[in-house]
Design a protein around this motif. Sequence first.
Motif, mmCIF file in Angstrom:
data_model
loop_
_atom_site.group_PDB
_atom_site.id
_atom_site.type_symbol
_atom_site.label_atom_id
_atom_site.label_comp_id
_atom_site.label_asym_id
_atom_site.label_seq_id
_atom_site.Cartn_x
_atom_site.Cartn_y
_atom_site.Cartn_z
ATOM 1 N N ARG A 1 0.830 -1.201 0.000
ATOM 2 C CA ARG A 1 0.000 0.000 0.000
ATOM 3 C C ARG A 1 0.872 1.262 0.000
ATOM 4 O O ARG A 1 0.618 2.230 -0.715
ATOM 5 C CB ARG A 1 -0.919 -0.016 1.224
ATOM 6 C CG ARG A 1 -2.010 1.064 1.186
ATOM 7 C CD ARG A 1 -2.706 1.166 2.533
ATOM 8 N NE ARG A 1 -3.269 -0.114 2.940
ATOM 9 C CZ ARG A 1 -4.444 -0.585 2.523
ATOM 10 N NH1 ARG A 1 -5.161 0.147 1.682
ATOM 11 N NH2 ARG A 1 -4.903 -1.733 2.944
ATOM 12 N N SER A 2 1.908 1.242 0.824
ATOM 13 C CA SER A 2 2.822 2.384 0.899
ATOM 14 C C SER A 2 3.540 2.614 -0.434
ATOM 15 O O SER A 2 3.685 3.754 -0.895
ATOM 16 C CB SER A 2 3.846 2.158 2.017
ATOM 17 O OG SER A 2 4.782 3.206 2.069
ATOM 18 N N THR B 1 1.122 4.097 -3.030
ATOM 19 C CA THR B 1 0.899 5.522 -2.744
ATOM 20 C C THR B 1 2.091 6.358 -3.191
ATOM 21 O O THR B 1 1.937 7.428 -3.787
ATOM 22 C CB THR B 1 0.650 5.727 -1.243
ATOM 23 O OG1 THR B 1 -0.496 4.960 -0.830
ATOM 24 C CG2 THR B 1 0.399 7.196 -0.924
ATOM 25 N N ARG C 1 2.206 6.859 -6.965
ATOM 26 C CA ARG C 1 1.268 7.895 -7.405
ATOM 27 C C ARG C 1 1.841 9.292 -7.165
ATOM 28 O O ARG C 1 1.677 10.186 -8.001
ATOM 29 C CB ARG C 1 -0.059 7.746 -6.652
ATOM 30 C CG ARG C 1 -0.866 6.515 -7.057
ATOM 31 C CD ARG C 1 -2.138 6.410 -6.247
ATOM 32 N NE ARG C 1 -2.919 5.238 -6.605
ATOM 33 C CZ ARG C 1 -4.034 4.873 -5.979
ATOM 34 N NH1 ARG C 1 -4.491 5.615 -4.962
ATOM 35 N NH2 ARG C 1 -4.696 3.796 -6.358
#
Length: 418
Positions: free
Chosen positions: A251-252, A255, A258
């Motif tokens: 998830r990190s 992110t 992005r």
Amino acid sequence: MTDMPYVALIGLDWADQKHDVCLYDCAAQTQEHCVIGARPEAIEAWAMQLRVRYGGQPIAVCLEQKRGPLIYALCKYEFLVLYPVNPQTVSKYRQVFTPSRAKDDPTDAALQVELLRKHRDKLTVWQPASPMLRKLQALVEWRRTLIEDIGRTTNRLVDVLKGYFPQAIDCFEHRDTMVFCDFLTQWSTLSAVQQVSDEQLQQFFCEHHSRYKDCNARRIECLRNGIPLTQDSAIVESSQLMVQALVSQLRSLLTSVRQFEAQIDREFNQLPDAAIFAALPHAGTNLAPRLLLAFGEDRTRYQTAQDLLQYAGIAPVTERSGKKCWIHWRWGAPRFLRQTFIEWANESRKASLWAKAFYQAQKQAGKTHQAAIRALAFKWIRILFRCWQDRVPYDEAKYLLALHQKGSPLAQQILSQA
């Protein structure tokens, strides 16, 4: 050697803890060795000593870096003229005189001085690009590093799920996504997901913009009819903990990618040549900046398209010995640069009529997929080189018209497919 434009020549073999230095004084024609520390303070003190000793006159420095901590530290001293060389250059040069392959840092520094003294005409002075271009280069390369980390993390996550919850893998074709992370955060075991209703699962998928009814129905059926691979608490509970740890990492990383992509887009659009590369078929927000960086901003860097083709490793190598002649893959080329052209050439088939027709013609001629894509990249680079030199964005309609006017077989193939 007194006619050299430099007062001194320096070979610098760098390492993490210390740097071996060989200095050749052009006036005295003497050579001396020393070792300096790798800390910024040690490099600063050494550079200041050189400035005082030679009165700020130009000094040539040969080193095995084109970017990295050492070249970053040295480029701020205007009297140091940097000649970065490929580490393989020094290695091969050393092997000429040392077939045993024995290596010693002071010796490598002395060999770099010898390269400056005898072969400087074949070396290139380091000319840094503009700060904006160098910033974009760093952002693009760091993004690529994060993408590779995502691949590794996803593979580890899949490997853990295979050991106790394989249904989660079956339900998601793409696992490097936020929806996969959120799914495993909510339901990290088959028993947990089987306790919720079909409506709740449908709502979850819709909230994550997965609104294909057939796909969602297939997922729900797979989860509803699934049987636990194992109910051994020792395996399940330890695997759950590992899954959550990997999901957090994934998830990190997603992110961060992005954030990098948003920054890359901002930096790219500020550059004067952005319009040239943004107009390319299916280049998108990721490949367009990479293609711009492949060409750079110095239009004297490549005299012809062939220069770029050879540097990027797209042009094959021809070897001749006696009556034998063979053509093979170019080994010595920047991998990331070559990947950029190969990846975009493959993507261009989706939006360019002639690129699709050219690829199909190569396949019909018996070429493999990779060989056909490299041939397409070869042709694209020649086109892009002209667009870049003329500062004109690529125009698909104009190029198709040119093919038709020349009577190209490619134009005929495009018409037959229409």
